[in-house]
Motif scaffolding. Structure first.
Motif, PDB file in Angstrom:
ATOM      1  N   VAL A 191       0.860  -1.186   0.000  1.00  0.00           N
ATOM      2  CA  VAL A 191       0.000   0.000   0.000  1.00  0.00           C
ATOM      3  C   VAL A 191       0.896   1.236   0.000  1.00  0.00           C
ATOM      4  N   PHE A 192       0.774   2.062  -1.029  1.00  0.00           N
ATOM      5  CA  PHE A 192       1.525   3.307  -1.124  1.00  0.00           C
ATOM      6  C   PHE A 192       0.632   4.462  -0.676  1.00  0.00           C
ATOM      7  N   LEU A 193       1.177   5.290   0.214  1.00  0.00           N
ATOM      8  CA  LEU A 193       0.467   6.460   0.722  1.00  0.00           C
ATOM      9  C   LEU A 193       1.164   7.734   0.265  1.00  0.00           C
ATOM     10  N   SER A 194       0.391   8.788   0.079  1.00  0.00           N
ATOM     11  CA  SER A 194       0.945  10.120  -0.138  1.00  0.00           C
ATOM     12  C   SER A 194       1.293  10.715   1.216  1.00  0.00           C
ATOM     13  N   ARG A 195       2.545  11.058   1.416  1.00  0.00           N
ATOM     14  CA  ARG A 195       2.945  11.651   2.692  1.00  0.00           C
ATOM     15  C   ARG A 195       2.217  12.977   2.920  1.00  0.00           C
ATOM     16  N   ARG A 196       2.116  13.777   1.879  1.00  0.00           N
ATOM     17  CA  ARG A 196       1.429  15.063   1.999  1.00  0.00           C
ATOM     18  C   ARG A 196      -0.020  14.864   2.430  1.00  0.00           C
ATOM     19  N   LYS A 197      -0.696  13.929   1.785  1.00  0.00           N
ATOM     20  CA  LYS A 197      -2.098  13.680   2.111  1.00  0.00           C
ATOM     21  C   LYS A 197      -2.239  13.043   3.499  1.00  0.00           C
ATOM     22  N   LEU A 198      -1.249  12.213   3.866  1.00  0.00           N
ATOM     23  CA  LEU A 198      -1.275  11.602   5.195  1.00  0.00           C
ATOM     24  C   LEU A 198      -1.160  12.664   6.282  1.00  0.00           C
ATOM     25  N   ILE A 199      -0.295  13.640   6.069  1.00  0.00           N
ATOM     26  CA  ILE A 199      -0.173  14.735   7.039  1.00  0.00           C
ATOM     27  C   ILE A 199      -1.515  15.442   7.208  1.00  0.00           C
ATOM     28  N   GLU A 200      -2.177  15.722   6.098  1.00  0.00           N
ATOM     29  CA  GLU A 200      -3.498  16.360   6.165  1.00  0.00           C
ATOM     30  C   GLU A 200      -4.498  15.457   6.882  1.00  0.00           C
ATOM     31  N   ALA A 201      -4.411  14.150   6.625  1.00  0.00           N
ATOM     32  CA  ALA A 201      -5.338  13.211   7.261  1.00  0.00           C
ATOM     33  C   ALA A 201      -5.131  13.157   8.766  1.00  0.00           C
ATOM     34  N   LEU A 202      -3.881  13.140   9.189  1.00  0.00           N
ATOM     35  CA  LEU A 202      -3.600  13.097  10.624  1.00  0.00           C
ATOM     36  C   LEU A 202      -4.060  14.378  11.319  1.00  0.00           C
ATOM     37  N   ARG A 203      -4.025  15.476  10.587  1.00  0.00           N
ATOM     38  CA  ARG A 203      -4.524  16.741  11.141  1.00  0.00           C
ATOM     39  C   ARG A 203      -6.035  16.881  10.985  1.00  0.00           C
ATOM     40  N   ARG A 204      -6.620  15.917  10.270  1.00  0.00           N
ATOM     41  CA  ARG A 204      -8.060  15.899   9.994  1.00  0.00           C
ATOM     42  C   ARG A 204      -8.499  17.182   9.291  1.00  0.00           C
ATOM     43  N   SER A 205      -7.768  17.470   8.241  1.00  0.00           N
ATOM     44  CA  SER A 205      -8.032  18.670   7.449  1.00  0.00           C
ATOM     45  C   SER A 205      -9.192  18.488   6.480  1.00  0.00           C
ATOM     46  N   PHE A 206      -9.749  17.295   6.404  1.00  0.00           N
ATOM     47  CA  PHE A 206     -10.884  17.026   5.525  1.00  0.00           C
ATOM     48  C   PHE A 206     -11.801  16.021   6.214  1.00  0.00           C
ATOM     49  N   PRO A 207     -13.033  15.881   5.744  1.00  0.00           N
ATOM     50  CA  PRO A 207     -13.994  14.994   6.399  1.00  0.00           C
ATOM     51  C   PRO A 207     -13.596  13.523   6.271  1.00  0.00           C
ATOM     52  N   PRO A 208     -14.063  12.694   7.201  1.00  0.00           N
ATOM     53  CA  PRO A 208     -13.783  11.261   7.111  1.00  0.00           C
ATOM     54  C   PRO A 208     -14.608  10.609   6.007  1.00  0.00           C
ATOM     55  N   LEU A 209     -14.104   9.502   5.489  1.00  0.00           N
ATOM     56  CA  LEU A 209     -14.879   8.699   4.552  1.00  0.00           C
ATOM     57  C   LEU A 209     -15.947   7.973   5.342  1.00  0.00           C
ATOM     58  N   ALA A 210     -17.183   8.074   4.901  1.00  0.00           N
ATOM     59  CA  ALA A 210     -18.300   7.500   5.651  1.00  0.00           C
ATOM     60  C   ALA A 210     -18.193   5.982   5.735  1.00  0.00           C
ATOM     61  N   PRO A 211     -18.658   5.389   6.852  1.00  0.00           N
ATOM     62  CA  PRO A 211     -18.668   3.928   6.957  1.00  0.00           C
ATOM     63  C   PRO A 211     -19.407   3.287   5.780  1.00  0.00           C
ATOM     64  N   TRP A 212     -18.876   2.204   5.265  1.00  0.00           N
ATOM     65  CA  TRP A 212     -19.474   1.447   4.173  1.00  0.00           C
ATOM     66  C   TRP A 212     -19.551   2.236   2.875  1.00  0.00           C
ATOM     67  N   ALA A 213     -18.866   3.381   2.781  1.00  0.00           N
ATOM     68  CA  ALA A 213     -18.976   4.198   1.567  1.00  0.00           C
ATOM     69  C   ALA A 213     -18.485   3.469   0.327  1.00  0.00           C
ATOM     70  N   LEU A 214     -17.562   2.528   0.508  1.00  0.00           N
ATOM     71  CA  LEU A 214     -17.000   1.821  -0.641  1.00  0.00           C
ATOM     72  C   LEU A 214     -17.784   0.561  -1.022  1.00  0.00           C
ATOM     73  N   VAL A 215     -18.733   0.162  -0.179  1.00  0.00           N
ATOM     74  CA  VAL A 215     -19.613  -0.970  -0.505  1.00  0.00           C
ATOM     75  C   VAL A 215     -21.056  -0.628  -0.109  1.00  0.00           C
ATOM     76  N   PRO A 216     -21.568   0.482  -0.632  1.00  0.00           N
ATOM     77  CA  PRO A 216     -22.881   0.960  -0.186  1.00  0.00           C
ATOM     78  C   PRO A 216     -23.998  -0.042  -0.455  1.00  0.00           C
ATOM     79  N   GLU A 217     -23.865  -0.874  -1.485  1.00  0.00           N
ATOM     80  CA  GLU A 217     -24.924  -1.824  -1.814  1.00  0.00           C
ATOM     81  C   GLU A 217     -25.098  -2.893  -0.730  1.00  0.00           C
ATOM     82  N   ALA A 218     -24.037  -3.102   0.069  1.00  0.00           N
ATOM     83  CA  ALA A 218     -24.096  -4.151   1.076  1.00  0.00           C
ATOM     84  C   ALA A 218     -24.389  -3.615   2.472  1.00  0.00           C
ATOM     85  N   ALA A 219     -24.409  -2.300   2.641  1.00  0.00           N
ATOM     86  CA  ALA A 219     -24.579  -1.711   3.966  1.00  0.00           C
ATOM     87  C   ALA A 219     -25.930  -2.062   4.576  1.00  0.00           C
TER      88      ALA A 219
END
Length: 337
Positions: free
Chosen positions: A309-337
């Motif tokens: 798994v390759f991560l963007s360090r820049r984006k990871l820094i933003e994620a750790l600071r929570r600079s953007f909203p979280p991905l909603a639970p089950w967002a990647l498999v909405p048909e099965a939620a």
């Protein structure tokens, strides 16, 4: 898989029985050498989860010779990759887990031990990114029970104790901070089948001849049919965690990320074919830093392929600071939620 300065790589490798025993005293087996020198080393990983350290760890009461051989192999792993290693204690299972960390990428916090519940205790190490030192990254390499659906459920709930620290509300208390969580392991069960590249196993097929394996990996339904165990994936999705391979496939168009990781070895005949049982789970912020996910062919070296798994360090820094909203639970498999 060329590396770039902005990237951080996470690897999950299940090298079958640690590459095997030493056939000659002090000489590491060829499969081990090839896996570490020709597969892992070129990847220049920043974090590696290992799930079958069969000959790199010993139980209490091991002979001096056994301890020396295990420590020699574990030292070789760290020196080959230039990383710092952590091993979990042995449990009932004979294939313990471990983690390797690149100290130039992460700061290293405590290692926590989990001697109970788990057949094979996970290696749980807390890391930090220097740019965001106040946010702990809770990492774990785990190996779920191969033989007990009920045991895997209990182990899965124990893993949620690590996920519990991700809670956003921690940030409202000046004395506490939220956390990130990365859990990678051999789950010994299956992802929710919606949108998967690998077909769901038909456990009622006459081609399923390993009936003990079926009892280990599927649940018998009231009508007598069989359904694959998907408990861990469902639990992680319910808790707001996300599979990086699924993110790569659904959000980045990398469908190969959902390739099977096991089921191709000769010993898997009669067990249902390819399956994607080596997986990761990442919190709803850091999952969005994923750039690429690849399944690395380990045919001839192991009965499992490696996951990168390759991560963007820049984006990871933003994620750790929570600079953007979280991905909603089950967002990647909405048909099965």
């Amino acid at each position: 898989m060329a590396r770039h300065g902005d990237e951080i790589s996470l690897v999950l490798m299940n090298l079958e029985h640690d590459g095997g025993p030493e056939n000659e005293l002090g000489v590491l087996p060829e499969r081990w050498r090839l896996a570490y020198e020709e597969v892992l080393a070129p990847l220049q990983p920043d974090w590696v989860g290992l799930t079958e350290l069969t000959y790199s760890q010993t139980r209490p009461g091991a002979t001096v010779e056994e301890q020396a051989a295990a420590n020699r192999r574990w030292q070789a792993a760290q020196e080959t990759l230039g990383m710092r290693g952590f091993r979990a204690e042995m449990g009932q299972g004979r294939n313990p887990t471990g983690v390797l960390v690149r100290e130039s990428t992460f700061t290293i916090g405590p290692q926590h031990h989990h001697p109970r519940v788990f057949r094979t205790p996970p290696t749980n190490v807390v890391l930090g990114l220097p740019e965001v030192p106040e946010v702990p990254i809770i990492t774990a390499a785990f190996h779920s029970s191969f033989c007990s659906p009920a045991g895997r459920q209990a182990e899965a709930y124990e893993l949620t104790s690590l996920v519990d620290k991700v809670k956003a509300q921690y940030g409202t208390d000046p004395g506490r901070s939220w956390a990130a969580a990365w859990l990678f392991g051999d789950t010994n069960e299956y992802p929710v089948p919606v949108g998967e590249r690998v077909p769901e196993i038909d456990w009622d097929s006459p081609e399923i001849t390993d009936l003990v394996h079926r009892r280990h990996r599927a649940l018998k339904q009231p009508d007598g049919s069989w359904k694959s165990c998907t408990f861990l994936d469902e639990l992680m999705l319910d808790c707001g965690m996300h599979d990086p391979a699924r993110f790569a496939a659904r959000s980045l168009g990398q469908t190969d990320a959902l390739s099977g990781t096991a089921g191709f070895a000769p010993g898997a005949v009669g067990q249902g074919g390819l399956r994607r049982i080596d997986r990761g789970a990442m919190d709803a912020w850091t999952i969005q830093s994923v750039l690429e996910v690849e399944v690395v062919d380990m045919n001839g070296l192991s009965d499992h392929h490696a996951l990168v798994v390759f991560l963007s360090r820049r984006k990871l820094i933003e994620a750790l600071r929570r600079s953007f909203p979280p991905l909603a639970p089950w967002a990647l498999v909405p048909e099965a939620a």
